[in-house]
Design a protein around this motif. Structure first.
Motif, PDB file in Angstrom:
ATOM      1  N   SER A  37       0.809  -1.224   0.000  1.00 26.42           N
ATOM      2  CA  SER A  37       0.000   0.000   0.000  1.00 26.42           C
ATOM      3  C   SER A  37       0.840   1.272   0.000  1.00 26.42           C
ATOM      4  N   SER A  38       2.175   1.130   0.033  1.00 29.18           N
ATOM      5  CA  SER A  38       3.031   2.320  -0.018  1.00 29.18           C
ATOM      6  C   SER A  38       4.453   1.920  -0.396  1.00 29.18           C
ATOM      7  N   ALA A  42       4.242  -0.676  -3.176  1.00 33.79           N
ATOM      8  CA  ALA A  42       3.310  -0.102  -4.154  1.00 33.79           C
ATOM      9  C   ALA A  42       3.961  -0.038  -5.532  1.00 33.79           C
ATOM     10  N   VAL A  59      -2.000  -6.300   2.443  1.00 41.67           N
ATOM     11  CA  VAL A  59      -1.839  -5.026   3.151  1.00 41.67           C
ATOM     12  C   VAL A  59      -2.555  -5.023   4.496  1.00 41.67           C
ATOM     13  N   ALA A  64      -5.967   2.031   2.205  1.00 42.01           N
ATOM     14  CA  ALA A  64      -4.787   2.531   1.487  1.00 42.01           C
ATOM     15  C   ALA A  64      -4.456   1.616   0.310  1.00 42.01           C
ATOM     16  N   GLY A  65      -4.620   0.321   0.505  1.00 39.82           N
ATOM     17  CA  GLY A  65      -4.384  -0.639  -0.575  1.00 39.82           C
ATOM     18  C   GLY A  65      -5.330  -0.417  -1.742  1.00 39.82           C
ATOM     19  N   ARG A  66      -6.599  -0.150  -1.438  1.00 41.13           N
ATOM     20  CA  ARG A  66      -7.571   0.113  -2.513  1.00 41.13           C
ATOM     21  C   ARG A  66      -7.230   1.397  -3.263  1.00 41.13           C
ATOM     22  N   VAL A  83      -6.760  -6.730  -3.619  1.00 42.74           N
ATOM     23  CA  VAL A  83      -6.316  -6.303  -2.295  1.00 42.74           C
ATOM     24  C   VAL A  83      -6.844  -7.296  -1.270  1.00 42.74           C
TER      25      VAL A  83
END
Length: 190
Positions: A37-38, A42, A59, A64-66, A83
């Motif tokens: 997610s980052s 990501a 995640v 945040a993943g979506r 996700v």
């Protein structure tokens, strides 16, 4: 600290994921990326999706993943990205993720153990293990073990050798003189 000259592969630490994977077709492959997610997770997800790989974003923060998934789909409308929730600091969450993945019926060609945390203050996980050790090491160890037979089966059925990638940082150099003090792993003074 690190030389940026190219190694025998032709790449260096300054090479981008897109450059390294240029010309590779990952169609038909499935990968799980933890911590997707980052950051590096990501970007790894984006580039794998760009190359045709079906990526499962594992995640802790599903929202945040979506958001990352939607950004990837805007750039790569044909991307196959899903996700799934995974909190590596919790053995029950790791087991649930592995069970849910097995239930999906998807193959598994690539497992990228990328997620990690750095916490300056002492804290225990739900399983009463120092949180950073539980998340960065034990969670990935358990996840890999729970998915290993799926990877072996995928390799056997597809004839394509699988890969497990463990991402780390240079923080391993910041240990105590005597190394890891396993006897104090759950001790706030350790």
């Amino acid at each position: 600290m690190w030389p940026f000259r190219n190694g025998s592969s032709g790449f260096s630490s300054s090479s981008t994921a897109e450059k390294v994977t240029q010309g590779i077709d990952g169609t038909g492959l499935t990968a799980i990326v933890t911590g997707a997610s980052s950051g590096i997770g990501a970007e790894t997800t984006r580039v794998l999706a760009l190359r045709g790989v079906h990526v499962i974003m594992a995640v802790r923060n599903v929202s945040a993943g979506r958001d990352v998934k939607e950004a990837i789909l805007k750039e790569i409308p044909t991307a196959k990205v899903d996700v799934m929730e995974l909190d590596l600091s919790s053995f029950s969450s790791v087991r649930k993720f592995a069970s849910d993945f097995h239930s999906s019926g998807l193959p598994l060609n690539i497992l990228i153990n990328n997620a990690g945390i750095t916490i300056p203050n002492f804290k225990l996980s739900k399983d009463n293990i120092e949180l950073q050790f539980a998340t960065n090491h034990l969670g990935h160890f358990l996840l890999t073990n729970l998915l290993l037979d799926k990877m072996k089966k995928t390799t056997s059925e597809s004839g394509k050798e699988g890969r497990i990638v463990n991402v780390s940082s240079a923080a391993h150099r910041l240990t105590c003189r005597e190394g890891i003090r396993f006897e104090k792993i759950n001790d706030p003074s350790g």
